[in-house]
Design an enzyme around this catalytic site. Structure first.
Site, PDB file in Angstrom:
ATOM      1  N   SER A  35       0.832  -1.203   0.000  1.00 47.63           N
ATOM      2  CA  SER A  35       0.000   0.000   0.000  1.00 47.63           C
ATOM      3  C   SER A  35       0.861   1.246   0.000  1.00 47.63           C
ATOM      4  O   SER A  35       1.789   1.378   0.806  1.00 47.63           O
ATOM      5  CB  SER A  35      -0.907   0.014   1.242  1.00 47.63           C
ATOM      6  OG  SER A  35      -1.560   1.269   1.375  1.00 47.63           O
ATOM      7  N   TYR A  39       4.013   3.449   3.432  1.00 48.68           N
ATOM      8  CA  TYR A  39       5.456   3.693   3.365  1.00 48.68           C
ATOM      9  C   TYR A  39       5.943   4.158   4.741  1.00 48.68           C
ATOM     10  O   TYR A  39       5.434   5.126   5.306  1.00 48.68           O
ATOM     11  CB  TYR A  39       5.782   4.767   2.320  1.00 48.68           C
ATOM     12  CG  TYR A  39       5.460   4.383   0.896  1.00 48.68           C
ATOM     13  CD1 TYR A  39       5.731   3.103   0.425  1.00 48.68           C
ATOM     14  CD2 TYR A  39       4.889   5.306   0.021  1.00 48.68           C
ATOM     15  CE1 TYR A  39       5.436   2.762  -0.892  1.00 48.68           C
ATOM     16  CE2 TYR A  39       4.593   4.972  -1.294  1.00 48.68           C
ATOM     17  CZ  TYR A  39       4.869   3.685  -1.741  1.00 48.68           C
ATOM     18  OH  TYR A  39       4.575   3.351  -3.044  1.00 48.68           O
ATOM     19  N   GLY A  40       6.913   3.464   5.283  1.00 50.12           N
ATOM     20  CA  GLY A  40       7.391   3.753   6.632  1.00 50.12           C
ATOM     21  C   GLY A  40       6.887   2.776   7.657  1.00 50.12           C
ATOM     22  O   GLY A  40       7.402   2.714   8.767  1.00 50.12           O
ATOM     23  N   GLY A  41       5.847   1.994   7.308  1.00 46.96           N
ATOM     24  CA  GLY A  41       5.380   0.940   8.191  1.00 46.96           C
ATOM     25  C   GLY A  41       4.260   1.345   9.137  1.00 46.96           C
ATOM     26  O   GLY A  41       3.727   2.463   9.093  1.00 46.96           O
ATOM     27  N   THR A  42       3.925   0.403  10.014  1.00 40.70           N
ATOM     28  CA  THR A  42       2.818   0.580  10.953  1.00 40.70           C
ATOM     29  C   THR A  42       3.025   1.782  11.852  1.00 40.70           C
ATOM     30  O   THR A  42       2.114   2.598  12.055  1.00 40.70           O
ATOM     31  CB  THR A  42       2.653  -0.687  11.818  1.00 40.70           C
ATOM     32  OG1 THR A  42       2.275  -1.782  10.986  1.00 40.70           O
ATOM     33  CG2 THR A  42       1.597  -0.486  12.888  1.00 40.70           C
ATOM     34  N   CYS A  43       4.209   1.925  12.419  1.00 38.83           N
ATOM     35  CA  CYS A  43       4.463   2.975  13.407  1.00 38.83           C
ATOM     36  C   CYS A  43       4.112   4.356  12.880  1.00 38.83           C
ATOM     37  O   CYS A  43       3.379   5.116  13.519  1.00 38.83           O
ATOM     38  CB  CYS A  43       5.922   2.930  13.850  1.00 38.83           C
ATOM     39  SG  CYS A  43       6.381   4.282  14.959  1.00 38.83           S
ATOM     40  N   HIS A 441      17.182  19.535  38.592  1.00 36.02           N
ATOM     41  CA  HIS A 441      15.948  19.782  39.355  1.00 36.02           C
ATOM     42  C   HIS A 441      15.267  21.038  38.790  1.00 36.02           C
ATOM     43  O   HIS A 441      15.947  22.008  38.441  1.00 36.02           O
ATOM     44  CB  HIS A 441      16.301  20.000  40.830  1.00 36.02           C
ATOM     45  CG  HIS A 441      15.145  20.479  41.649  1.00 36.02           C
ATOM     46  ND1 HIS A 441      14.192  19.612  42.157  1.00 36.02           N
ATOM     47  CD2 HIS A 441      14.778  21.732  42.052  1.00 36.02           C
ATOM     48  CE1 HIS A 441      13.292  20.297  42.834  1.00 36.02           C
ATOM     49  NE2 HIS A 441      13.631  21.590  42.786  1.00 36.02           N
TER      50      HIS A 441
END
Length: 454
Positions: A35, A39-43, A441
């Site tokens: 698809s 491009y780049g995957g699920t993440c 801190h």
């Protein structure tokens, strides 16, 4: 038939990084992605990035009393921002590979013909290519449980489709009380939805220690999120422009209505249609690709990376899988799954829940002589500054060696603090290093001085 030195099936984190690496070395690479929206995957497209974009947007509504029209407008803007972000990253990832003259990106579905040939089906044609080495990086997808009425139901969504919903759901039901379900429950509650979680069993977060699970459950209930236990869902049907969820508890029938239903019952490896048997690649009982510690499959010329291997489903695991494969391709055998060290994870609820190493129960079951340290997040000055002083921090120590066995953090910015603990564990340092460390801190990380002061 066109020949490549390397064929990569799937544009996820491991696959794209490996492709870029091999292409930079002058090797020919065929990258197959079914698809052009992945491009780049699920993440990048349907996982970490879009969900965290929406989480971040939802947190802006905390403490604001908006009417329904205002909620709808804000939600729509958050969805548009999510689409802008994922679209930008998707384009960058495509260009990263496409600009390399040694890499050819094919937009189509890849499946094996034999041990070194792959068939690619595009919208227009079907053709075959062959490769000396093949890498499977096809990821995972949502599990669809056998519930009557969820097929083709306009009110039923999975995690990817819900994040593309334009209309704000006033009432959201989430089927499944796992980490994915919790993240969406927290997010949509902050957007202003009335959220109900339905889970099958009697225990909330059964894999976590009870004190940690009880703290998260209390936080959720204080946010107005309802949790229904021991429920058997019989059907989800459409009626009068809403979803009707029918379920039973101890054979007593119940039902209620929702504007959207999220199915969050787990994920499974994407191996259907790959024809792995034709390539001599074995799978596990759960359908994932079976590999050795070097991520090599039963075919010595085929490797697998990421979610499709069936292990931990995080994009940073897919990246580390790339390191293992790269190590092997370079003839090195000093890093593999066996010696991968502690893997932290975070669930981006509000406040964030992060874990690394063993829980208290796991440590005891393994025979460790444990000592436990706990502190409330309210005791951290920075949590007060951030106006969210709720939660709990817990550390598990081996009393015999002073080594850190694990940590469970429910607090603001725990997604950053957990990495400090992971590093100390990887370096096999005594917990006293964190107890006596000098931190800036006010920060959330300085809480480690107190947490490890035992």
């Amino acid at each position: 038939m066109k020949h490549f030195q390397n064929i990569v099936i799937g544009f996820g984190k491991g696959g794209k990084t490996l492709s870029a690496y091999l292409g930079s070395k002058g090797e020919s690479v065929a990258m197959i992605e079914k698809s052009d929206q992945m491009y780049g995957g699920t993440c990048i497209n349907v996982g970490c990035i879009p969900s965290k974009s929406l989480v971040t947007s939802s947190l802006k509504l905390k403490g604001k009393d908006l009417n329904l029209d205002e909620k709808k407008k804000f939600y729509k803007e958050a969805i548009l921002e999510k689409r802008r972000l994922t679209g930008m990253l998707r384009e960058k990832n495509f260009n990263m590979l496409d600009k390399n003259e040694n890499i050819t990106v094919f937009n189509g579905f890849g499946s094996f013909i034999n041990e070194n040939q792959v068939q690619i089906k595009t919208n227009d044609e079907t053709f075959n290519i062959e490769g000396d080495r093949i890498f499977i990086n096809t990821g995972s997808s949502s599990v669809k449980p056998p519930i009557e009425g969820i097929d083709n139901n306009p009110y039923v969504y999975f995690s990817d489709s819900l994040m593309d919903l334009d209309e704000f759901p006033e009432r959201l039901v989430i089927v499944g009380g796992g980490y994915i379900g919790l993240e969406f429950a927290s997010m949509y509650s902050n957007f202003g939805s009335k959220v109900t979680i339905i889970q099958h069993g009697p225990l909330f977060l059964k894999r976590d220690d009870r004190d940690v699970a009880d703290e998260i459950e209390s936080i959720f209930k204080n946010k107005g999120i309802d949790i229904i236990f021991n429920a058997e869902i019989e059907s989800i049907i459409n009626k009068d422009d809403e979803a009707v969820i029918n379920y039973t508890i101890d054979d007593v029938k119940n039902s209620f209505c929702a504007d959207a239903v999220l199915i969050a019952t787990g994920r499974k490896a994407n191996t259907v249609g790959l024809n792995l048997d034709l390539a001599g690649v074995e799978t596990t009982k759960r359908g994932a690709v079976k590999t050795d510690d070097n991520l090599q499959t039963s075919n010595p010329n085929i490797w697998a990376m990421g979610d499709v291997v069936g292990g931990l489903q995080f994009t940073y695991i897919s990246l580390d899988d790339f390191r293992i494969v790269k190590n092997q391709l370079e003839g090195k055998m000093d890093y593999n799954l066996f010696n991968r060290k502690n893997v932290p994870f975070s669930v981006f609820i509000d406040p964030c829940f992060s874990r690394v190493g063993l829980t208290e129960k796991e440590a005891i079951d393994k025979g460790f002589n444990v000592k436990i340290s706990k502190m409330p997040a309210a005791g951290i000055p920075k949590a007060q500054v951030l106006k969210n002083p709720v939660g709990l921090l817990k550390a598990i120590i081996d009393e015999d060696s002073n080594k850190i066995l694990g940590a469970e953090l429910i607090c603001e910015e725990s997604f950053e603090v957990i990495n400090i603990i992971k590093l100390a564990m990887d370096l096999d340092l005594d917990y006293t290093l964190l107890k006596n460390q000098v931190f800036t801190h006010p920060t959330m990380s300085e809480s480690l001085n107190d947490l490890f002061n035992i």
